[in-house]
Design a protein around this motif. Structure first.
Motif, PDB file in Angstrom:
ATOM      1  N   UNK A   8       1.800  -8.294  -0.046  1.00  0.00           N
ATOM      2  CA  UNK A   8       1.615  -6.869  -0.316  1.00  0.00           C
ATOM      3  C   UNK A   8       2.654  -5.988   0.371  1.00  0.00           C
ATOM      4  N   UNK A   9       3.068  -6.241   1.626  1.00  0.00           N
ATOM      5  CA  UNK A   9       4.090  -5.365   2.234  1.00  0.00           C
ATOM      6  C   UNK A   9       5.382  -5.302   1.440  1.00  0.00           C
ATOM      7  N   UNK A  10       5.814  -6.430   0.861  1.00  0.00           N
ATOM      8  CA  UNK A  10       7.035  -6.414   0.057  1.00  0.00           C
ATOM      9  C   UNK A  10       6.841  -5.551  -1.181  1.00  0.00           C
ATOM     10  N   UNK A  11       5.687  -5.704  -1.840  1.00  0.00           N
ATOM     11  CA  UNK A  11       5.392  -4.875  -3.009  1.00  0.00           C
ATOM     12  C   UNK A  11       5.314  -3.400  -2.630  1.00  0.00           C
ATOM     13  N   UNK A  12       4.723  -3.101  -1.485  1.00  0.00           N
ATOM     14  CA  UNK A  12       4.603  -1.719  -1.020  1.00  0.00           C
ATOM     15  C   UNK A  12       5.979  -1.104  -0.768  1.00  0.00           C
ATOM     16  N   UNK A  13       6.866  -1.842  -0.123  1.00  0.00           N
ATOM     17  CA  UNK A  13       8.210  -1.329   0.158  1.00  0.00           C
ATOM     18  C   UNK A  13       8.973  -1.071  -1.139  1.00  0.00           C
ATOM     19  N   UNK A  14       8.882  -1.992  -2.094  1.00  0.00           N
ATOM     20  CA  UNK A  14       9.606  -1.826  -3.356  1.00  0.00           C
ATOM     21  C   UNK A  14       9.105  -0.598  -4.114  1.00  0.00           C
ATOM     22  N   UNK A  15       7.773  -0.422  -4.158  1.00  0.00           N
ATOM     23  CA  UNK A  15       7.211   0.678  -4.935  1.00  0.00           C
ATOM     24  C   UNK A  15       7.454   2.018  -4.248  1.00  0.00           C
TER      25      UNK A  15
END
Length: 201
Positions: free
Chosen positions: A86-93
């Motif tokens: 989730x942190x990677x997805x959060x950073x990208x979004x």
């Protein structure tokens, strides 16, 4: 935040440290802007500084307002505990996708063309409707539960894939132990057995 995850300090103690660090990061931009020619760099550095100061004034002095960033941090921590990706997805979004959308939307209104302006209005209306639909489905339509279940399923799959080699080794050792205990012969592969029968014939 790693100190909070380790339990060294509480989340409430981490908030003023984070806000102070945000102010500290603006000093580098201010020092760099002082040695540059022109005023554009200084304007950007001052915008960065006053943006962070405004955020502190809004979210920190009133104790009631501190609940919003603290609760948001707790929710992000829960999502990370459910799914580690989730942190990677959060950073990208948050840091790439959303700024690109707003940058592209603002560029439509800065063009000297009525067509781009009308297009920007339509895109803005569509974005507002999509945001409203997302909020409605998040609180009323069960979107939150479905996303959480998807995160749980994905994390279980990742854990299962990582532990698969160890599980296979454990199963092989257990099968070998049972074979030794029961005295069963080892299974002969089909190709070896076929080759033996052909040679005998």
């Amino acid at each position: 935040t790693p100190f909070v995850g380790l339990g060294a300090i509480r989340l409430e103690q981490m908030l003023p440290l984070t806000l102070g660090a945000n102010i500290g990061t603006t000093v580098t931009g201010l020092l760099a802007s002082l040695v540059s020619t022109g005023t554009n760099a200084l304007q950007v550095a001052l915008c960065h500084l006053f943006f962070n100061i405004t955020g502190i004034i809004i979210w920190y002095p009133i104790p009631f307002m501190r609940k919003f960033p603290l609760n948001a941090a707790r929710q992000l921590g829960k999502a990370t505990r459910i799914w580690r990706g989730f942190p990677i997805l959060y950073i990208i979004v948050v840091f790439f996708l959303i700024p690109l959308i707003f940058l592209g939307l603002s560029s439509l209104f800065t063009q000297d063309s009525k067509g781009f302006t009308v297009l920007g209005i339509f895109v803005t209306i569509i974005l507002v409707l999509l945001i409203g639909l997302f909020v409605y489905r998040w609180y009323r339509g069960g979107l939150r539960e479905s996303i959480r279940d998807g995160f749980v399923a994905r994390e279980r799959k990742n854990v299962a894939m990582k532990s698969l080699p160890e599980d296979m080794d454990y199963l092989k050792s257990e099968v070998a132990r049972l074979r030794d205990h029961t005295g069963l012969p080892e299974e002969i592969p089909d190709d070896v057995e076929k080759g033996t029968s052909d040679s005998e014939s």
